[in-house]
Design a protein around this motif. Structure first.
Motif, mmCIF file in Angstrom:
data_model
loop_
_atom_site.group_PDB
_atom_site.id
_atom_site.type_symbol
_atom_site.label_atom_id
_atom_site.label_comp_id
_atom_site.label_asym_id
_atom_site.label_seq_id
_atom_site.Cartn_x
_atom_site.Cartn_y
_atom_site.Cartn_z
ATOM 1 N N LEU A 386 0.869 -1.166 0.000
ATOM 2 C CA LEU A 386 0.000 0.000 0.000
ATOM 3 C C LEU A 386 0.913 1.225 0.000
ATOM 4 C CD1 LEU A 386 -3.052 0.574 0.089
ATOM 5 C CD2 LEU A 386 -2.894 0.651 2.581
ATOM 6 N N LEU A 387 0.980 1.914 -1.151
ATOM 7 C CA LEU A 387 1.961 2.974 -1.356
ATOM 8 C C LEU A 387 1.271 4.309 -1.582
ATOM 9 C CD1 LEU A 387 4.229 1.070 -3.917
ATOM 10 C CD2 LEU A 387 4.297 0.931 -1.423
ATOM 11 N N GLY A 388 1.991 5.368 -1.286
ATOM 12 C CA GLY A 388 1.458 6.701 -1.522
ATOM 13 C C GLY A 388 2.325 7.753 -0.864
ATOM 14 N N ALA A 389 2.186 8.985 -1.321
ATOM 15 C CA ALA A 389 2.919 10.088 -0.717
ATOM 16 C C ALA A 389 2.399 10.320 0.701
ATOM 17 C CB ALA A 389 2.751 11.356 -1.558
ATOM 18 N N ASN A 390 3.197 11.057 1.510
ATOM 19 C CA ASN A 390 2.720 11.433 2.838
ATOM 20 C C ASN A 390 1.387 12.153 2.703
ATOM 21 O OD1 ASN A 390 6.079 11.976 3.242
ATOM 22 N ND2 ASN A 390 5.023 10.696 4.723
ATOM 23 N N LEU A 546 10.788 2.559 -2.056
ATOM 24 C CA LEU A 546 10.031 1.972 -3.161
ATOM 25 C C LEU A 546 10.749 0.812 -3.841
ATOM 26 C CD1 LEU A 546 8.065 4.877 -4.812
ATOM 27 C CD2 LEU A 546 7.439 3.325 -2.980
ATOM 28 N N GLU A 547 12.068 0.671 -3.614
ATOM 29 C CA GLU A 547 12.709 -0.541 -4.128
ATOM 30 C C GLU A 547 12.163 -1.769 -3.406
ATOM 31 O OE1 GLU A 547 15.783 1.189 -1.153
ATOM 32 O OE2 GLU A 547 14.245 1.908 -2.535
ATOM 33 N N GLU A 548 11.635 -1.570 -2.170
ATOM 34 C CA GLU A 548 11.035 -2.681 -1.446
ATOM 35 C C GLU A 548 9.711 -3.119 -2.070
ATOM 36 O OE1 GLU A 548 12.829 -1.748 3.006
ATOM 37 O OE2 GLU A 548 10.702 -1.434 2.610
ATOM 38 N N ALA A 549 9.087 -2.240 -2.833
ATOM 39 C CA ALA A 549 7.832 -2.610 -3.492
ATOM 40 C C ALA A 549 8.039 -3.735 -4.497
ATOM 41 C CB ALA A 549 7.226 -1.391 -4.192
ATOM 42 N N GLU A 550 9.281 -3.935 -4.935
ATOM 43 C CA GLU A 550 9.581 -5.032 -5.858
ATOM 44 C C GLU A 550 9.340 -6.396 -5.210
ATOM 45 O OE1 GLU A 550 10.246 -5.021 -8.940
ATOM 46 O OE2 GLU A 550 10.995 -3.042 -9.472
ATOM 47 N N TYR A 551 9.315 -6.452 -3.876
ATOM 48 C CA TYR A 551 9.080 -7.716 -3.182
ATOM 49 C C TYR A 551 7.590 -8.049 -3.089
ATOM 50 C CZ TYR A 551 13.972 -7.380 -1.770
ATOM 51 O OH TYR A 551 15.342 -7.278 -1.774
ATOM 52 N N CYS A 552 6.741 -7.108 -3.506
ATOM 53 C CA CYS A 552 5.293 -7.320 -3.426
ATOM 54 C C CYS A 552 4.785 -8.085 -4.653
ATOM 55 C CB CYS A 552 4.561 -5.975 -3.348
ATOM 56 S SG CYS A 552 4.974 -5.000 -1.879
ATOM 57 N N ASP A 553 3.724 -8.863 -4.442
ATOM 58 C CA ASP A 553 3.056 -9.509 -5.575
ATOM 59 C C ASP A 553 2.173 -8.508 -6.303
ATOM 60 O OD1 ASP A 553 3.793 -12.439 -5.188
ATOM 61 O OD2 ASP A 553 2.984 -11.948 -3.224
#
Length: 596
Positions: A386-390, A546-553
Motif C-alpha cells: 500500500l503505497l502513496g505520498a505522505n 520503493l525498491e522494497e515494493a519489488e518484493y510485493c506480488d
C-alpha cells in the motif's frame, strides 16, 4: 567572542583522531567513535553512511557542539567544539532526526519562533520567509498547525526552520527518513540550491544509499571506525566484475529466486530490481561469469541460470564492504517441510483464496474525506503493498483494515470476517507491527515477548513453545535478557516482528516497518517476510522505500485518498516507460503518477 574566519581553501569542519566513549552505568563502555578523521568543504555535500551503531549521529552531535570527545580535536568554522562551541552555533544549521517542531503552532509561527531564536532582524524576515516557503512548497500552508502536516511536509518545515538564518555549515541527521520519494527529492533540491547559491557546506547522514550517490564525498563508517572515503564513483572498482542480474525463469518468480540466492554462501548480497535479482558475489566465488549453479534441495537437481553483468552502484559496494568487515546479512533458515502453516492447509494456500477483500472503501472525518472509492483484494500468501505520498490516505486505509478505525462506508472482509460488524473475530487472526514499534522499553526481550504472548491468549506450554520459536527464528537467544531500550534499531525491529508473529497470524500488517532501518537490517527483514509469505502468511505492507515494493506480488498507489494505480510491480513499472526512461523503476513510476 570574536567571529572566526575560515581561510580560503580550509575546511568548514575538520576532525582529527576523534574518540568518543560512552560509559553507561553497570555496563561495559561503548566506543562510539574511534580515531575518526574527516573534513567538510564549503560548497560541498559530504555524506556519512553506515549501519545502526556506526557512530554517524555521534559525529554530527559533536559537530553541533552537543558532545565532547575524550580525545582528538574538531574545529567547526575555525572554532574548537570543546572550548568555543557557543561562538559557532549561530553560524551553523543543525537538523536532528527528531527535529523540535512545535506541533500546536502554525507553519508561520514555527518560522517566527526560530527566527527569534536565531536573532534574525525583522527587516530581513519577510524576504527570507518568502524564499523558504517557495523552496519548500509550504506557501499555501502557513496557517496550518505543524501537527496537521504530513510527514514529508514536517521534514521540509524542519529544514526551513534550520535555514531562517542561512548557515555556513548545514548538519543533517537522516533528514529523509519516513518521507515519500517526492518529498525526498524536494529536500535534496533545497539542499543543492543552498550549496550552489550560497556556497553552504553540508554534512548529512542517510539511510538511503541512493542518496549517497548525490554526495560529493562519502564516508563509510562501521563500529565507530571509518572504513573508507571518497567520491561515490571511486568506490565502484571494489566490486568490479562481481555484480550480476539474474532473470527468473517461469514458473520461478523473482522473489523465490531471491530467496535461493540468499542461501548461497558465495552471495554477498541479493536484491530485487525491476523484476530481476541483482547479486553481488564474494571475491572467492567459484561461479563462472556465464552461469550460476543453484541446487534444488527438493529434487537434488542442478540448473543453470544466466548471469548478466551490470554496472556497480554504491549500495553494492556498501554491503560488500560491511561483509568484509564481518557484518554479513542474517539469513533466516529455510524450513525443510511445512505440513500445516499457521493453521492453513497447504492445499488451501494453493487455491489462492482471498484473505482480504475491500470494496468502495470510504472514510470521512467530518467534512473531510480521507479515503474514497478504494477497492482491491489480496490472496492468501501474497505480499501486498500500500503505497502513496505522505498524506495520501494509506495509513487511514491501513488502520481500517486492521480494525483500529471504523470505515464510514464500503466493505472490508479480513480473514473471512466483516470488519465493519465483527472486527474482534478477525483480530485474533492478524498480526500488527506499528511504524513506531509498540515495545515496552524497560522490559527485556523475553519480558516483551511474554507480555504480547499472553495478550494474544497464549498460555503455559504453548506460550513457552512460541517464545522459544521467536528467540530462535529471529536470532535473539543471546539477547533475551537484554533491556529493549538498549537494543540497536535492527534488533528492536526484529523484536517487534517477533511479537506480531507470536500467535501465528494468518495475516500480517506492517506499517512502515523499515523506516529508519539501515540497509542490512532492511535486507534481513525482507528475507524473513519472504520466508513467512512462502509459508502461507498474507502480508500487507506500507513503505517509502520503493525498491522494497519489488518484493510485493501486487500493490496499490494512492493519492489524496483515491486510487492512482494498481497491479503487479511489472504493470506499475510499465506506466512509466518512455524514450527517456526505457527501463523504469517503481520509484520512477511513483514520481510520474504523483506528478500527473
Amino acid at each position: 567572542m570574536p567571529m572566526q574566519e575560515v581561510q580560503a581553501g580550509q575546511p568548514l569542519l575538520l576532525a582529527e583522531n576523534i574518540r568518543v566513549v560512552f560509559k553507561p552505568k553497570s555496563k561495559r563502555p561503548i566506543v562510539a567513535l574511534d580515531d575518526l578523521s574527516l573534513s567538510v568543504e564549503a560548497g560541498s555535500v559530504t555524506g556519512l553512511v553506515g549501519p545502526d551503531g556506526a557512530g554517524k549521529t555521534t559525529c554530527l552531535r559533536l559537530a553541533a557542539g552537543l558532545l565532547v570527545p575524550q580525545s582528538g580535536s574538531m574545529t567547526v568554522l575555525g572554532y574548537d567544539v570543546v572550548q568555543e562551541a557557543d561562538g559557532m552555533r549561530s553560524r551553523i544549521g543543525y537538523m536532528p532526526q527528531q527535529f523540535g517542531l512545535y506541533e500546536d503552532l502554525t507553519v508561520q509561527e514555527n518560522l517566527d519562533l526560530y527566527a527569534d531564536l536565531q536573532d534574525v532582524p525583522m527587516v530581513a524576515r519577510k524576504e527570507q520567509f518568502a524564499r523558504l516557503l517557495d523552496m519548500t512548497d509550504l506557501g499555501e500552508f502557513t496557517q496550518r498547525r505543524a501537527g496537521q502536516l504530513s510527514g514529508g511536509m514536517k521534514q521540509k518545515l524542519g529544514l526551513a526552520c534550520c535555514l531562517v538564518k542561512v548557515p555556513e555549515l548545514l548538519i543533517l541527521d537522516e533528514p529523509t527518513v519516513g518521507v515519500d520519494p517526492v518529498s525526498r527529492r524536494d529536500i535534496w533540491r533545497i539542499v543543492y540550491q543552498l550549496v550552489e547559491e550560497e556556497g553552504v557546506g553540508v554534512v548529512v547522514s542517510t539511510a538511503y544509499l541512493d542518496e549517497a550517490e548525490r554526495c560529493n564525498e562519502v564516508i563509510v563508517m562501521h563500529h565507530g571506525v571509518k572504513l573508507a572515503e571518497g567520491t561515490p564513483q571511486s568506490f565502484y572498482s571494489r566490486v568490479e566484475g562481481r555484480v550480476f542480474s539474474i532473470a527468473p525463469k517461469a514458473p520461478q518468480t523473482a522473489r523465490t529466486l531471491h530467496g535461493e540466492m540468499l542461501q548461497r554462501g558465495d552471495v554477498v548480497d541479493a536484491s530485487i530490481q525491476s523484476g530481476v535479482v541483482r547479486v553481488v558475489l564474494s571475491k572467492d566465488s567459484p561461479v563462472r561469469p556465464q552461469a550460476l549453479l543453484s541446487e534444488d534441495k527438493a529434487h537434488q537437481e542442478i540448473s543453470k541460470l544466466d548471469l548478466e553483468p551490470v554496472p556497480p552502484r554504491f549500495e553494492d559496494v556498501f554491503v560488500d564492504m560491511l561483509h568484509q568487515d564481518g557484518a554479513a546479512i542474517e539469513k533466516p533458515a529455510e524450513e525443510k517441510s511445512v505440513e500445516i502453516v499457521h493453521g492453513l492447509e497447504k492445499q488451501v494456500i494453493a487455491r489462492k483464496e482471498p484473505a482480504i477483500v475491500v470494496s468502495n472503501l470510504l472514510k470521512q472525518f467530518g467534512a473531510f474525506t480521507a479515503v474514497q472509492n478504494i477497492s482491491f483484494s489480496v490472496c492468501r500468501g501474497e505480499i501486498f503493498g500500500l503505497l502513496g505520498a505522505n498524506g495520501a490516505g494509506k495509513t487511514t486505509t491501513f488502520r481500517m483494515l486492521c480494525g483500529l478505525l471504523k470505515a464510514s462506508g464500503g466493505e472490508i472482509n479480513v480473514a473471512g470476517n466483516d470488519m465493519r460488524t465483527a472486527p474482534s473475530r478477525a483480530r485474533s487472526r492478524i498480526g500488527y507491527m506499528a511504524q513506531k514499534f509498540s515495545l515496552y522499553q524497560q522490559f527485556t526481550v523475553k519480558q516483551n515477548l511474554r507480555f504480547y504472548g499472553k495478550a494474544y491468549g497464549l498460555h503455559r506450554s504453548h506460550l513457552q513453545q512460541r517464545l522459544d520459536w521467536a528467540l530462535r527464528e529471529f536470532d535473539m537467544e543471546d539477547r533475551k535478557n537484554a533491556v529493549t531500550q538498549s537494543l540497536p534499531a535492527g534488533f528492536k525491529q526484529r523484536l517487534a516482528m517477533a511479537a506480531a508473529m507470536l500467535h501465528e497470524p494468518e495475516i500480517l500488517f506492517l506499517d512502515e516497518p523499515t523506516s529508519g532501518a539501515d540497509p542490512l537490517a532492511r535486507r534481513e527483514f525482507w528475507a524473513r517476510i519472504n520466508k513467512f509469505s512462502r509459508e502461507g502468511v498474507t502480508v500487507i505492507v506500507t513503505t517509502h522505500f520503493l525498491e522494497e515494493a519489488e518484493y510485493c506480488d501486487h500493490m496499490l498507489i494512492m493519492a489524496q485518498g483515491q486510487q492512482l494505480a494498481a497491479g503487479t510491480p511489472a504493470q506499475i513499472r510499465e506506466l512509466a516507460v518512455s524514450k527517456e526512461t526505457p527501463d523504469p523503476t517503481i520509484e520512477d513510476a511513483f514520481i510520474k503518477l504523483a506528478g500527473e
